[in-house]
Structures are given as structure tokens and as C-alpha cells.
Enzyme design. Structure first.
Site: not given
Length: 274
Positions: A49, A60
Site C-alpha cells: 500500500e 492517519d
């Protein structure tokens, strides 16, 4: 069958889970990113990824946010990422998925982004800020370029939305293990196993679990209820702590090899290939 399907089929045929590490494109530069990606290939990971840095990340945690900030401050661009990927086309890379905000895709041009991503060698797109009920046009466009669009399911996702997400998913389902942001955690939620068993009843797609997984020791708890594990912050931290691109590649490869050994010993939730 897509390259992502092939990767899961190969793993499931061997009765093992898959491992997909995350790397930030351009942290601290694209030369380092290229070396890290090659190191992950050499560690024989199943998929990779690759995060496109964004100034307003969706979910995140601090490690990946910091990596995005470094990359943007050092001038990484979308075209730069694609050009770096171009250099890997003949390097026998595993399937690489772009983790990318829809805002980036929209600014680049939806069709132009999908076309360029396919040309650069990406196998799929993970677009965390594009709701499944609004993703049909993007899904169809991506499919026309042989790109799988992977959808995310969170612990807080309402049951009626889970069905919509599963209907829009291709390749696999990205199951977020915890409510909140990405980041290293010592333990996965106790209820995750039951939640994965419930999700397994709703889809024949492979289930890959991300957010919070940081070490091989956590893999056994997912045995039999998941088909793959995704590790982000722990990989990004290994690269960030290295003194140079070569050291980053060495550190990431060693960590990835440990994770690969762990998943090779863990049975998946699907009994047959996809």
C-alpha cells in the site's frame, strides 16, 4: 482475475494469510521510497500500500501524518510518484495499491488519475474519503483500467452501510481494527474476532485488517478470522529512523520478513481461493 485477486488466491491456496505493508511516497524522498519498495519485494510481501501524501489526512495517526508532512515539505508531487512507479514496471513488483484522498484524484482529474495510475503499475485504489454510496462512477472508471477499488469498514460502520460498502468493494475488504486513527497498538480489540466472523458471513471477499497492527506477535489473534494483515505506522517508522535510503531499505526488509513468516504460519478465514 486481477493481480490483487491473484495474490489472495495464491496465499489462500497455501492456507495462509497475506501481508501488505504501507509506505509513504516521498518520505523523505522518492529515491528512498523506491529502495523501500524494492526491499519489500525482496521480502516477498504479497501486496504493498503506497500512501499519497496529503495535507489534511483522513484517519492517519502521528507517525504517518509526520511522514506526509516531510514528503510534502520536500516537494513530492503526484506526477513525481507516478514517474517513480514507472521505473519499477520491469522489476517484478507485487501488486501495489494507492492509498489516496479523493481530493487529490479530483484535482488531478478523475479519468486522468485512473489512467495514469494504471500506466504506472498500480493494481488498485484505496480512497478513504469517498463514501461507498458515492463511489459508483469512480469504481466503474477504475475497473475500465483494471484497477480494483477497495472499500473500508470500520467498527463504527452502521450495519446498513456495511452492505453498501461490501457491494461496492473489489479485490478485498479493508477492515479497520479500531475506531480512531492509524498507529501502533500493543493489543487489538477483544471484540475484533467476533466482528470479523460476522463480516465473514456477509461477503466472499478476502478480509484484510489494518490500523493498530505493529508486530508478528499480533498475527495469531487474527488466524481463522481474517485473510490478510496491513501494517502502516511500524513500517513508516522503520524507514523514518534510518540514516539514508540504503539503511531504510535494510530495516524495512528485516521487519517485513518477520511479518511474512508470521502470516505464512497463520490460516485464513476463507477455506478456498478467491
Amino acid at each position: 482475475m486481477s493481480r490483487i485477486n491473484d495474490a489472495f488466491h495464491t496465499a489462500l491456496s497455501a492456507n495462509r494469510m497475506t501481508f501488505m505493508p504501507f509506505a509513504t511516497a516521498g518520505d523523505p524522498d522518492l529515491t528512498t521510497t523506491r529502495e523501500v519498495l524494492l526491499a519489500l519485494r525482496d521480502a516477498e510481501v504479497d501486496m504493498i500500500e503506497l500512501g499519497f501524501p496529503y495535507s489534511d489526512p483522513i484517519a492517519d495517526g502521528p507517525v504517518i501524518q509526520a511522514s506526509y508532512t516531510r514528503a510534502l515539505e520536500n516537494g513530492v508531487t503526484v506526477n513525481g510518484i507516478f514517474e517513480m512507479m514507472d521505473t519499477l514496471r520491469d522489476q517484478s513488483m507485487p501488486p501495489i495499491l494507492a492509498m489516496v484522498s479523493y481530493a487529490i484524484i479530483f484535482r488531478y482529474g478523475v479519468n486522468a488519475f485512473a489512467k495514469r495510475a494504471a500506466e504506472a503499475g498500480f493494481s488498485g485504489l484505496i480512497i478513504p474519503d469517498l463514501p461507498a454510496e458515492e463511489a459508483r462512477e469512480m469504481d466503474e472508471l477504475a475497473a475500465s483500467y483494471d484497477l480494483d477499488t477497495v472499500q473500508l469498514v470500520a467498527p463504527t460502520t452502521a450495519p446498513e452501510r456495511v452492505a453498501e460498502i461490501l457491494a461496492a468493494s473489489r479485490g478485498f475488504v479493508y477492515r479497520i481494527s479500531v475506531a480512531g486513527t492509524t498507529g501502533v497498538r500493543n493489543e487489538l480489540p477483544a471484540e475484533l474476532s467476533v466482528q470479523l466472523q460476522q463480516l465473514r458471513k456477509q461477503t466472499t471477499l478476502p478480509l484484510a485488517v489494518g490500523f493498530g497492527i505493529a508486530s508478528p506477535d499480533q498475527v495469531p489473534s487474527l488466524q481463522g478470522v481474517a485473510d490478510g494483515v496491513i501494517v502502516g505506522s511500524a513500517v513508516v517508522r522503520k524507514a523514518a529512523e534510518a540514516a539514508n535510503a540504503k539503511d531504510a531499505a535494510v530495516a524495512v526488509k528485516a521487519f517485513a520478513e518477520d511479518m511474512v513468516r508470521a502470516v505464512q504460519s497463520a490460516s485464513p478465514s476463507l477455506a478456498t481461493g478467491v
